[in-house]
Design a protein around this motif. Structure first.
Motif, mmCIF file in Angstrom:
data_model
loop_
_atom_site.group_PDB
_atom_site.id
_atom_site.type_symbol
_atom_site.label_atom_id
_atom_site.label_comp_id
_atom_site.label_asym_id
_atom_site.label_seq_id
_atom_site.Cartn_x
_atom_site.Cartn_y
_atom_site.Cartn_z
ATOM 1 N N ALA A 68 -2.382 -12.903 9.901
ATOM 2 C CA ALA A 68 -1.150 -12.128 10.119
ATOM 3 C C ALA A 68 -0.006 -13.039 10.537
ATOM 4 O O ALA A 68 1.139 -12.863 10.098
ATOM 5 C CB ALA A 68 -1.397 -11.046 11.174
ATOM 6 N N ARG A 69 -0.307 -14.033 11.374
ATOM 7 C CA ARG A 69 0.748 -14.917 11.872
ATOM 8 C C ARG A 69 1.179 -15.959 10.848
ATOM 9 O O ARG A 69 2.349 -16.331 10.787
ATOM 10 C CB ARG A 69 0.279 -15.607 13.162
ATOM 11 C CG ARG A 69 0.123 -14.664 14.338
ATOM 12 C CD ARG A 69 -0.116 -15.429 15.623
ATOM 13 N NE ARG A 69 -1.358 -16.200 15.605
ATOM 14 C CZ ARG A 69 -2.547 -15.723 15.928
ATOM 15 N NH1 ARG A 69 -2.670 -14.447 16.297
ATOM 16 N NH2 ARG A 69 -3.624 -16.484 15.908
ATOM 17 N N PHE A 212 -1.845 -5.879 12.866
ATOM 18 C CA PHE A 212 -0.489 -6.109 12.382
ATOM 19 C C PHE A 212 0.538 -5.627 13.401
ATOM 20 O O PHE A 212 1.515 -6.302 13.688
ATOM 21 C CB PHE A 212 -0.268 -5.383 11.048
ATOM 22 C CG PHE A 212 -0.801 -6.126 9.856
ATOM 23 C CD1 PHE A 212 -0.569 -7.479 9.692
ATOM 24 C CD2 PHE A 212 -1.526 -5.472 8.880
ATOM 25 C CE1 PHE A 212 -1.047 -8.177 8.593
ATOM 26 C CE2 PHE A 212 -2.013 -6.143 7.774
ATOM 27 C CZ PHE A 212 -1.774 -7.498 7.626
ATOM 28 N N GLU A 213 0.296 -4.429 13.962
ATOM 29 C CA GLU A 213 1.246 -3.866 14.910
ATOM 30 C C GLU A 213 1.336 -4.701 16.187
ATOM 31 O O GLU A 213 2.379 -4.795 16.815
ATOM 32 C CB GLU A 213 0.865 -2.433 15.267
ATOM 33 C CG GLU A 213 1.040 -1.435 14.132
ATOM 34 C CD GLU A 213 -0.173 -1.355 13.232
ATOM 35 O OE1 GLU A 213 -0.972 -2.319 13.211
ATOM 36 O OE2 GLU A 213 -0.335 -0.339 12.537
ATOM 37 N N GLY A 214 0.210 -5.307 16.588
ATOM 38 C CA GLY A 214 0.187 -6.090 17.816
ATOM 39 C C GLY A 214 0.555 -7.540 17.634
ATOM 40 O O GLY A 214 0.527 -8.316 18.587
ATOM 41 N N LEU A 224 5.022 -7.904 3.870
ATOM 42 C CA LEU A 224 4.668 -9.052 3.042
ATOM 43 C C LEU A 224 3.187 -9.400 3.200
ATOM 44 O O LEU A 224 2.490 -9.666 2.209
ATOM 45 C CB LEU A 224 5.528 -10.259 3.423
ATOM 46 C CG LEU A 224 5.199 -11.583 2.714
ATOM 47 C CD1 LEU A 224 5.424 -11.452 1.220
ATOM 48 C CD2 LEU A 224 6.043 -12.714 3.296
ATOM 49 N N ARG A 225 2.674 -9.398 4.444
ATOM 50 C CA ARG A 225 1.268 -9.729 4.680
ATOM 51 C C ARG A 225 0.345 -8.702 4.011
ATOM 52 O O ARG A 225 -0.714 -9.059 3.475
ATOM 53 C CB ARG A 225 0.987 -9.783 6.175
ATOM 54 C CG ARG A 225 1.637 -10.925 6.894
ATOM 55 C CD ARG A 225 1.004 -12.272 6.557
ATOM 56 N NE ARG A 225 1.650 -13.319 7.336
ATOM 57 C CZ ARG A 225 2.680 -14.063 6.899
ATOM 58 N NH1 ARG A 225 3.152 -13.877 5.677
ATOM 59 N NH2 ARG A 225 3.227 -14.974 7.676
ATOM 60 N N GLU A 226 0.736 -7.442 4.063
ATOM 61 C CA GLU A 226 -0.091 -6.419 3.422
ATOM 62 C C GLU A 226 -0.159 -6.648 1.915
ATOM 63 O O GLU A 226 -1.219 -6.520 1.305
ATOM 64 C CB GLU A 226 0.458 -5.028 3.728
ATOM 65 C CG GLU A 226 0.276 -4.619 5.185
ATOM 66 C CD GLU A 226 0.766 -3.204 5.455
ATOM 67 O OE1 GLU A 226 1.526 -2.662 4.621
ATOM 68 O OE2 GLU A 226 0.377 -2.645 6.496
ATOM 69 N N LYS A 227 0.970 -7.009 1.316
ATOM 70 C CA LYS A 227 0.982 -7.293 -0.118
ATOM 71 C C LYS A 227 0.154 -8.535 -0.431
ATOM 72 O O LYS A 227 -0.578 -8.573 -1.437
ATOM 73 C CB LYS A 227 2.423 -7.476 -0.606
ATOM 74 C CG LYS A 227 3.230 -6.188 -0.629
ATOM 75 C CD LYS A 227 4.630 -6.432 -1.161
ATOM 76 C CE LYS A 227 5.421 -5.130 -1.236
ATOM 77 N NZ LYS A 227 6.806 -5.356 -1.732
ATOM 78 N N GLU A 228 0.274 -9.558 0.439
ATOM 79 C CA GLU A 228 -0.513 -10.778 0.234
ATOM 80 C C GLU A 228 -2.005 -10.475 0.337
ATOM 81 O O GLU A 228 -2.813 -11.019 -0.432
ATOM 82 C CB GLU A 228 -0.114 -11.832 1.264
ATOM 83 C CG GLU A 228 1.278 -12.408 1.049
ATOM 84 C CD GLU A 228 1.746 -13.271 2.205
ATOM 85 O OE1 GLU A 228 2.701 -14.042 2.013
ATOM 86 O OE2 GLU A 228 1.165 -13.173 3.315
ATOM 87 N N MET A 229 -2.372 -9.620 1.282
ATOM 88 C CA MET A 229 -3.773 -9.254 1.450
ATOM 89 C C MET A 229 -4.297 -8.536 0.220
ATOM 90 O O MET A 229 -5.377 -8.863 -0.294
ATOM 91 C CB MET A 229 -3.944 -8.375 2.685
ATOM 92 C CG MET A 229 -5.360 -7.835 2.875
ATOM 93 S SD MET A 229 -5.565 -6.918 4.430
ATOM 94 C CE MET A 229 -4.446 -5.532 4.128
#
Length: 275
Positions: A68-69, A212-214, A224-229
């Protein structure tokens, strides 16, 4: 259930396999007028035995947080591997836990193929009636999802409805010429890859909790991270789907379910082998 839905996830000491899951599987597509009765229903995979260990997702959460980071998919790969091996009982058990997902995917394939081919008079009438209402693409997607997965109360049902909707919508967005009521077989297989990737991401995020929220990331970075995942999971799972799909020329729902189960299992095994 989108991938960023907040959840604390299941705890340790609970069964690795929810006792109500087979009831969910049995309901998928059962009320549809389109999905053909093409053989016996798929035999459910062997359910994992025993209870979840303490801190079952600790390593997976740590690696997922790093992804996530940083956006480094090596950490995502490790997160999925730890999620499968320790958190879910191994690759076979993890794929079996996702049997509602694979059953829904098999039903989606059979549905779209039957609609495209106009396999019976009943199917052709269903399509003609829908087209006569001059629906938008979004309307068609909503009707397809409702046919296969009417609203239910479990997180699994919410998840595969979300995955069906998003997978079909994204496929049409990528290629606006695609008609969901007249799709070629290759397009349907491509859709299944996206569906399984979304479902795997949903399952991962739901069980690991609100990472993600934390993470204190900006909302645009989370998107963007969700799309990358999803892209990473689609590439990895899709490679195994492509490998297996040629084994059966005209697969039944039961055979499709087995192909999707095996694709997930092989993906989780590959990831676990790198730990």
């Amino acid at each position: 259930m989108g991938t960023s839905t907040s959840s604390t996830g299941p705890s340790s000491g609970v069964s690795l396999d929810p006792p109500w899951l087979d009831d969910v599987v049995g309901e998928i597509g059962s009320g549809s007028t389109v999905v053909p009765n093409d053989g016996d229903p798929p035999a459910p995979p062997s359910a994992p035995n025993g209870d979840a260990p303490p801190n079952r997702y600790g390593d997976a959460r740590r690696e997922f947080g790093k992804f996530a980071r940083t956006g480094d998919t090596r950490h995502l790969r490790n997160a999925v591997a730890h999620y499968s091996r320790r958190g879910s009982g191994g690759a076979s058990a993890t794929a079996g836990r996702m049997r509602a997902s694979t059953s829904a995917g098999a039903a989606l394939f059979s549905f779209l193929n039957a609609v495209s081919q106009g396999t019976t008079g009943e199917v052709r009438k269903w399509v003609d009636d829908l087209r006569a209402s001059n629906p938008s693409a979004e309307d068609v997607v909503d009707v397809i999802v409702r046919e296969l997965a009417p609203p239910g109360g479990s997180a699994d049902e919410e998840s595969f409805r979300d995955a069906m909707d998003l997978a079909v919508s994204e496929l049409i967005k990528d290629d606006p010429t695609i008609d969901p009521l007249s799709m070629g077989v290759d397009d349907i297989w491509e859709l299944l890859k996206g569906f399984l990737a979304i479902e795997t991401g949903n399952r991962l995020c739901f069980d690991l909790g609100p990472i993600f929220e934390g993470s204190q990331l900006e909302p645009r970075t989370v998107v963007l991270r969700e799309k990358e995942m999803r892209r990473f999971l689609k590439n990895e799972i899709g490679a195994h789907v492509d490998m297996l799909r040629g084994s059966v020329a005209n697969p039944s729902r039961s055979q499709l379910d087995s192909i999707l189960q095996d694709a997930l299992k092989m993906t989780f095994e590959l990831f676990e082998a790198d730990l």
